[in-house]
Scaffold this active site. Sequence first.
Site, PDB file in Angstrom:
ATOM      1  N   ARG A 260       0.839  -1.205   0.000  1.00 14.26           N
ATOM      2  CA  ARG A 260       0.000   0.000   0.000  1.00 14.26           C
ATOM      3  C   ARG A 260       0.871   1.250   0.000  1.00 14.26           C
ATOM      4  NH1 ARG A 260      -4.952  -1.846   4.118  1.00 14.26           N
ATOM      5  NH2 ARG A 260      -5.301  -3.829   3.048  1.00 14.26           N
ATOM      6  N   ARG A 275       2.125   1.580  10.574  1.00 10.72           N
ATOM      7  CA  ARG A 275       1.627   1.878   9.218  1.00 10.72           C
ATOM      8  C   ARG A 275       2.782   1.730   8.251  1.00 10.72           C
ATOM      9  NH1 ARG A 275      -2.768   4.683   7.097  1.00 10.72           N
ATOM     10  NH2 ARG A 275      -3.460   5.286   9.173  1.00 10.72           N
ATOM     11  N   GLU A 347      -6.107  -1.412  14.481  1.00 10.42           N
ATOM     12  CA  GLU A 347      -6.934  -2.226  13.597  1.00 10.42           C
ATOM     13  C   GLU A 347      -6.108  -3.353  12.975  1.00 10.42           C
ATOM     14  OE1 GLU A 347      -8.755   0.002  10.421  1.00 10.42           O
ATOM     15  OE2 GLU A 347      -9.051  -1.831   9.268  1.00 10.42           O
ATOM     16  N   SER A 350     -10.588  -6.246   9.174  1.00 12.11           N
ATOM     17  CA  SER A 350     -11.787  -5.582   8.701  1.00 12.11           C
ATOM     18  C   SER A 350     -12.613  -6.678   8.063  1.00 12.11           C
ATOM     19  CB  SER A 350     -11.373  -4.547   7.656  1.00 12.11           C
ATOM     20  OG  SER A 350     -12.131  -3.383   7.796  1.00 12.11           O
ATOM     21  N   ARG A 388       0.781  -5.397  12.656  1.00 14.63           N
ATOM     22  CA  ARG A 388       0.190  -4.865  13.886  1.00 14.63           C
ATOM     23  C   ARG A 388      -0.049  -5.966  14.912  1.00 14.63           C
ATOM     24  NH1 ARG A 388      -4.097  -0.708  11.076  1.00 14.63           N
ATOM     25  NH2 ARG A 388      -2.516   0.734  10.247  1.00 14.63           N
TER      26      ARG A 388
END
Length: 421
Positions: A260, A275, A347, A350, A388
Site C-alpha cells: 500500500r 503503518r 486495527e 476488517s 500490527r
Amino acid sequence: MLDIKVIREREEDVRRALASRGAQVDLDGILELDRRRRAHLTEVETLKNRRNVVSKEIGTLKRTGQDTAALQAEMRAAGDRITELDQQVRGVEDALNEALLRVPNLPHASVPVGADASGNQVVRTHGEPRRFDFEPQPHWQLGKRLKLFDFERAARMTGAGFPLYWGRGARLERALIQFMLDLHTKEHGYTEVAPPFLCNAASMTGTGQLPKLAEDMYHVPLDGLYLIPTAEVPVTNLFREEIIQDPLPIRLTAYTPCFRREAGAAGKETRGLIRVHQFDKVEMVKFVEPESSYEELERLVKDAEDVLQRLGLTYRILALCTGDMSFAAAKCYDIELWAPGQNAWLEVSSCSNFEDFQARRAQIRYRNAAGKVSYVHTLNGSGVALARLVVALLENGQQADGSVCLPEALWPYMDGVKRLE
RNA sequence: GGAGGGGUGGCUGAGUGGUUUAAGGCGCCGGUCUUGAAAACCGGAGUGUCCUUACGGGCACCGGGGGUUCGAAUCCCUCCCCCUCCGCCA
C-alpha cells in the site's frame, strides 16, 4: 456496482442510503444517461431488425437470379445510420458505466448511521488492557534490543515503511502465518489458496480498488499490473466472469504480502510497524448465497477473533458506521488490538459483507435453487494482518527486563521458544 | 524471446459468406414405461439487454476489440490466452 434498475426503480431509497454515508453522487446525471441509453437502443435495434430481415430476403432473391441493387443500396444507407447510432450508444454506455463504477455500495439497514469514525459502535470487548508495574515500551524499542527487525537497513535498500525482519523476528512472522493458516484450514473449514501477488486492472476494478483508489496502489505500467493491497483482490477475482459450478458457500484463506502506498498518510503513525507500505496478512474470503451472507459475516468475525483469543490478546469489535465504511462494503466490523506501548487500539482486521456489489462488478454468479443465474454475495476479512499483530504480541508480552513472553499457542511454531530475550 | 498449432454452448465436436433460429454426441431437467431403478422412446433447456401490466417480441453474444459486406462463427487487422518445439532461466 449498484444495479441500474434499482437506481431507476427505487431512486429515493438509493438517494437516502448514499447520503447516509456522505457520498456525493450525481444520480440525476446517471438517470439521464440511462434514459438516453434506452432511447438510442430502441431506435438502433429497430433498424437492425429491418436489416436482418432484408438481408435474408436479398439472399433468397439472389438465389433465384433477381436484381437486388435497390435493396442493397437502401441497406447500405441503413448500415451507415446503424454505425452512427451504435457509436452513440457506446458513448452513453461508457459514460454510464464509468459513473456507476464510482458509486459506493448501499449500507445495510443494520449499519449505525454516522458521519465519521466517531459514529462507530463498540460491539464487544474481549479481555482487559494489561496493567504494568513498569513503563511499557513501544515495540520498536523492544524489537531493536532483541534484534527482531532492522528498519534502517530496509530503508536504505528500499525506502521508509518497508520492514525487514531479522532472526527470531523473521521466524515469528513465519510462525504466525503458519499458525493462522493451520487454524483456518483445520478448524474453521477454509481451503488454502496461494494466489499471484500482482493483478491486472480488470481484477482491481472487480473488487473496487479501481477506478477510485488508483493512487493508493503500486503500479507496474510496463505490464499493466498492480501489486495487491490485500489478498481480497486475487482471491475474490478467482471466480471473475464465471458462473460458479461448485456448491456454495466457498470459503478460502490465503497468505499474501500486501502493498500500500498510503498516499496522504505521510507523517502519520509512521513509527515502527504501525503503518507500513508492505505487510503480511492471512485473509479469509467467502462466496455465499445471498440468503446466508449476514450469518456468514458473523462467522467470519468469530473466525478472526479465534486467532486473537488463542494468542491471549485483548481486542474489541467495532461496527463501522455509514460514514466510515469503505467504498464497497454494505456492512463492516473492524477488530482492534490493544497495544500498551502505544496506549491505543490498532486495527488488525476488517470483516465486510459486500453483498452483490463486487459480484456485479466482477460478474461472479451461480445458479440458485430455482436454477436461475444470479450474483453471489462476497465477503472477506483479515484473519489477521501481521505487522500490527506483532506489535501487540511484543508490547503485551513484554517483561520488565525487556524480554517478551510468547503465547503458548505459538510455542510449537517457534521450535519451543517461549520467550524472546 | 523465436517458430508452429489452437480457442465454438456444462462437456465433446461439426461448421470457410445467405433455411445455421449454431449439426451430432455426452451430461442435465421433465414425461412415457416400471414395484423402484436402468435402458429405450418423447419433449425441454444458454447469457445479457431493450420494448411490454401481461402474453409475447426485438437486438447482441462462437477468446477480446476493430474492419470489409446488403449479410460474418466463416474473410481481413490487432490484442489476449492455451498447447507443441527451440532458446533463456530459479
